[in-house]
Design a protein around this motif. Structure first.
Motif, PDB file in Angstrom:
ATOM      1  N   VAL A 208       0.988  -1.327  -0.036  1.00 28.03           N
ATOM      2  CA  VAL A 208      -0.090  -0.049  -0.076  1.00 28.03           C
ATOM      3  C   VAL A 208       0.797   1.271   0.049  1.00 28.03           C
ATOM      4  N   LEU A 209       2.064   1.031   0.772  1.00 33.57           N
ATOM      5  CA  LEU A 209       2.886   2.239   0.925  1.00 33.57           C
ATOM      6  C   LEU A 209       3.430   2.654  -0.569  1.00 33.57           C
ATOM      7  N   ALA A 210       3.800   1.434  -1.032  1.00 32.62           N
ATOM      8  CA  ALA A 210       4.749   1.697  -2.455  1.00 32.62           C
ATOM      9  C   ALA A 210       3.755   2.474  -3.500  1.00 32.62           C
ATOM     10  N   LEU A 211       2.390   2.020  -3.423  1.00 32.58           N
ATOM     11  CA  LEU A 211       1.539   2.322  -4.642  1.00 32.58           C
ATOM     12  C   LEU A 211       1.034   3.790  -4.191  1.00 32.58           C
ATOM     13  N   GLY A 212       0.827   3.918  -2.988  1.00 32.44           N
ATOM     14  CA  GLY A 212       0.323   5.191  -2.518  1.00 32.44           C
ATOM     15  C   GLY A 212       1.426   6.463  -2.584  1.00 32.44           C
ATOM     16  N   TYR A 213       2.665   5.964  -2.503  1.00 31.15           N
ATOM     17  CA  TYR A 213       3.846   6.816  -2.540  1.00 31.15           C
ATOM     18  C   TYR A 213       3.802   7.051  -3.979  1.00 31.15           C
ATOM     19  N   ALA A 214       3.589   5.999  -4.954  1.00 31.05           N
ATOM     20  CA  ALA A 214       3.628   6.728  -6.600  1.00 31.05           C
ATOM     21  C   ALA A 214       2.559   7.340  -6.701  1.00 31.05           C
ATOM     22  N   ALA A 215       1.390   7.290  -5.963  1.00 22.71           N
ATOM     23  CA  ALA A 215       0.555   8.362  -6.672  1.00 22.71           C
ATOM     24  C   ALA A 215       0.808   9.752  -5.983  1.00 22.71           C
ATOM     25  N   MET A 216       1.479   9.891  -4.711  1.00 26.70           N
ATOM     26  CA  MET A 216       1.939  10.992  -4.248  1.00 26.70           C
ATOM     27  C   MET A 216       2.816  11.837  -4.856  1.00 26.70           C
ATOM     28  N   GLU A 304      -8.337  -1.918  -9.411  1.00 24.86           N
ATOM     29  CA  GLU A 304      -8.064  -3.498  -9.878  1.00 24.86           C
ATOM     30  C   GLU A 304      -6.426  -3.840  -9.693  1.00 24.86           C
ATOM     31  N   PHE A 305      -5.742  -2.756  -9.917  1.00 25.99           N
ATOM     32  CA  PHE A 305      -4.220  -2.981  -9.946  1.00 25.99           C
ATOM     33  C   PHE A 305      -3.773  -2.899  -8.333  1.00 25.99           C
ATOM     34  N   TYR A 306      -4.362  -1.891  -7.697  1.00 27.77           N
ATOM     35  CA  TYR A 306      -3.726  -1.911  -6.319  1.00 27.77           C
ATOM     36  C   TYR A 306      -4.429  -2.838  -5.498  1.00 27.77           C
ATOM     37  N   LEU A 307      -5.601  -3.209  -5.565  1.00 30.26           N
ATOM     38  CA  LEU A 307      -6.216  -4.112  -4.745  1.00 30.26           C
ATOM     39  C   LEU A 307      -5.743  -5.547  -5.007  1.00 30.26           C
ATOM     40  N   TYR A 308      -5.539  -5.789  -6.281  1.00 25.85           N
ATOM     41  CA  TYR A 308      -4.940  -7.376  -6.467  1.00 25.85           C
ATOM     42  C   TYR A 308      -3.362  -7.234  -6.093  1.00 25.85           C
ATOM     43  N   HIS A 309      -2.570  -6.297  -6.204  1.00 23.45           N
ATOM     44  CA  HIS A 309      -1.205  -6.347  -5.959  1.00 23.45           C
ATOM     45  C   HIS A 309      -0.727  -6.013  -4.534  1.00 23.45           C
ATOM     46  N   THR A 310      -1.773  -5.826  -3.613  1.00 24.36           N
ATOM     47  CA  THR A 310      -1.476  -5.283  -2.278  1.00 24.36           C
ATOM     48  C   THR A 310      -2.095  -6.472  -1.228  1.00 24.36           C
ATOM     49  N   GLU A 311      -2.852  -7.499  -1.903  1.00 22.88           N
ATOM     50  CA  GLU A 311      -3.187  -8.607  -1.093  1.00 22.88           C
ATOM     51  C   GLU A 311      -2.102  -9.645  -0.662  1.00 22.88           C
ATOM     52  N   SER A 312      -1.685  -9.448   0.366  1.00 24.76           N
ATOM     53  CA  SER A 312      -0.283 -10.282   0.882  1.00 24.76           C
ATOM     54  C   SER A 312      -0.516 -11.630   0.854  1.00 24.76           C
ATOM     55  N   VAL A 313      -1.518 -12.418   0.967  1.00 25.16           N
ATOM     56  CA  VAL A 313      -1.714 -13.671   1.179  1.00 25.16           C
ATOM     57  C   VAL A 313      -1.399 -14.331  -0.173  1.00 25.16           C
ATOM     58  N   GLU A 314      -2.307 -13.845  -1.248  1.00 25.85           N
ATOM     59  CA  GLU A 314      -2.208 -14.063  -2.543  1.00 25.85           C
ATOM     60  C   GLU A 314      -0.975 -13.831  -3.324  1.00 25.85           C
ATOM     61  N   ALA A 315      -0.266 -12.784  -2.920  1.00 26.63           N
ATOM     62  CA  ALA A 315       0.864 -12.354  -3.583  1.00 26.63           C
ATOM     63  C   ALA A 315       2.046 -12.991  -2.993  1.00 26.63           C
ATOM     64  N   SER A 316       2.170 -13.380  -1.901  1.00 25.32           N
ATOM     65  CA  SER A 316       3.294 -13.986  -1.310  1.00 25.32           C
ATOM     66  C   SER A 316       3.138 -15.601  -1.657  1.00 25.32           C
ATOM     67  N   GLY A 317       1.889 -16.054  -1.742  1.00 21.25           N
ATOM     68  CA  GLY A 317       1.597 -17.446  -2.114  1.00 21.25           C
ATOM     69  C   GLY A 317       2.018 -17.751  -3.673  1.00 21.25           C
ATOM     70  N   PHE A 318       1.712 -16.722  -4.514  1.00 22.54           N
ATOM     71  CA  PHE A 318       2.139 -16.914  -5.837  1.00 22.54           C
ATOM     72  C   PHE A 318       3.793 -16.833  -5.863  1.00 22.54           C
ATOM     73  N   CYS A 319       4.173 -15.851  -5.089  1.00 24.07           N
ATOM     74  CA  CYS A 319       5.584 -15.817  -5.254  1.00 24.07           C
ATOM     75  C   CYS A 319       6.491 -17.065  -4.838  1.00 24.07           C
ATOM     76  N   ILE A 320       5.864 -17.615  -3.615  1.00 24.91           N
ATOM     77  CA  ILE A 320       6.286 -18.758  -3.144  1.00 24.91           C
ATOM     78  C   ILE A 320       6.290 -19.888  -3.852  1.00 24.91           C
ATOM     79  N   HIS A 321       5.136 -20.107  -4.831  1.00 27.34           N
ATOM     80  CA  HIS A 321       5.160 -21.142  -5.493  1.00 27.34           C
ATOM     81  C   HIS A 321       6.152 -21.520  -6.613  1.00 27.34           C
ATOM     82  N   PHE A 322       6.820 -20.369  -6.996  1.00 33.79           N
ATOM     83  CA  PHE A 322       7.985 -20.473  -7.924  1.00 33.79           C
ATOM     84  C   PHE A 322       9.039 -21.366  -7.260  1.00 33.79           C
ATOM     85  N   LYS A 323       9.052 -21.766  -6.144  1.00 35.16           N
ATOM     86  CA  LYS A 323      10.098 -22.583  -5.421  1.00 35.16           C
ATOM     87  C   LYS A 323       9.685 -24.211  -5.601  1.00 35.16           C
ATOM     88  N   LEU A 324       8.460 -24.471  -5.956  1.00 33.44           N
ATOM     89  CA  LEU A 324       7.914 -25.668  -6.261  1.00 33.44           C
ATOM     90  C   LEU A 324       8.682 -26.149  -7.471  1.00 33.44           C
TER      91      LEU A 324
END
Length: 361
Positions: A208-216, A304-324
């Motif tokens: 949220v900070l990263a995308l909010g900062y981009a807006a600022m 749609e961009f910031y709500l999808y990309h700041t959802e921590s559980v889904e984002a970290s899960g998608f990132c972690i799955h690349f270790k499989l």
């Protein structure tokens, strides 16, 4: 994306988890209590992102995961899904909040006054290295003011509406039980305002900070000014089956309203609130809310961009799955690469052979 099933290695997997747990050491109630007492803002952050207000469970999640925030939020959200929903709390009104900090950067003399409360905003950030040399840091005692500030403060937006600065509020006739619940329903777009604010409330703070900062910084269409920022405690009022209402306790909450230039004769407002005290998150989230209107699709401030990309559980899960194991897909990449190289080598060798077979004149 293709996956392959892996067989064997159960013992190695078991030992890998044991190694992780062993590094963290034993976890007992005393350790959980120490985390809860010494890291209140971290506890608040985990509770907010997990959509579950329970300080003890948040401390346990941090102890169990070694402070890995995405894992702590994941286990706390998973535990939350096992719990029944026994009641719906009454809406919290701003004027009823037990306010400990309330500031405005847009108006100096706001009704009720500005209350600095607990903050490091005006302090030097100096690391207390003396502690490591054996000198404990003991904070100086707070000197009581001549008269205490009122516990409850009026909503600044209400005063602005009376001044004709903010558009009149529109009452919603939606019953409490009909308000959509993001913890039980999927997020669909275009998102309702209820879903948008719920999603921002439990969004990952850093995202949220990263995308909010981009807006600022100019990547949005509205530059924020903090209209009102509050750190407070809210009564959780629920209705007993016999029909009476009672307080089930208090929760710490943060809320922010940010404003931008006028539009249609009124100041625009962006809003965000979350469990716990987390000023940076609610200011950044309110900035995204402010920028949502007329945001270009695909931009960082489009919902749609910031709500999808700041959802921590889904984002970290998608990132972690690349270790499989991705052996099948990666093998296809290697096959394609080798085939391309073979064809390139054949094409390069062909002209030389032709030159060698041509007769000399």
């Amino acid at each position: 994306m293709a996956y392959v099933a892996t067989r064997g290695g159960e013992k190695a997997i078991d030992q890998a988890e044991r190694l992780f747990r062993q590094d963290l050491g034993a976890i007992d109630a005393e350790r959980v209590a120490a985390i809860r007492k010494s890291m209140p803002y971290l506890i608040d952050r985990v509770m907010g992102e997990a959509s579950l207000y329970d300080e003890e469970l948040a401390a346990l999640a941090l102890a169990q995961t070694g402070g890995e925030l995405s894992e702590a939020v994941l286990v706390l959200r998973a535990w939350r899904t096992t719990q029944p929903r026994i009641a719906i709390a009454a809406p919290v009104q701003q004027a009823d909040l037990l306010t400990q900090r309330r500031i405005s950067a847009a108006f100096k003399d706001i009704p009720g006054g500005q209350i600095l409360g607990p903050t490091l905003d005006y302090s030097h950030r100096v690391l207390a290295t003396d502690v490591l040399e054996g000198t404990p840091f003991s904070p100086p005692e707070v000197e009581a003011a001549d008269r205490p500030a009122p516990a409850r403060q009026p909503a600044l937006a209400d005063w602005q509406r009376r001044q004709g600065l903010v558009a009149p509020a529109t009452e919603s006739d939606v019953a409490a039980e009909d308000i959509p619940d993001l913890t039980r329903e999927p997020l669909l777009f275009p998102a309702s305002r209820a879903h948008r604010l719920q999603s921002l409330a439990r969004a990952e703070t850093g995202g949220v900070l990263a995308l909010g900062y981009a807006a600022m910084r100019g990547y949005g269409n509205a530059h924020p000014t903090v209209n009102e920022l509050r750190l407070a405690e809210a009564e959780v009022v629920v209705r007993h089956p016999r029909g009476t209402s009672f307080s089930a306790g208090r929760v710490r909450v943060s809320q922010a309203e940010v404003t931008s230039k006028e539009k249609g004769g009124y100041l625009e407002l962006g809003f965000a609130a979350t469990f716990g005290w987390n000023e940076v998150k609610v200011i950044a989230a309110a900035t995204l809310d402010l920028n949502s209107a007329e945001a270009p699709v695909g931009s960082a401030v489009h919902e749609e961009f910031y709500l999808y990309h700041t959802e921590s559980v889904e984002a970290s899960g998608f990132c972690i799955h690349f270790k499989l194991p991705h052996y099948v897909t990666f093998q296809s990449v290697l096959d394609a690469m080798r085939d391309a190289k073979a064809k390139q080598a054949t094409a390069s060798a062909a002209p030389a052979e032709i030159l060698q077979t041509e007769p000399a004149e």
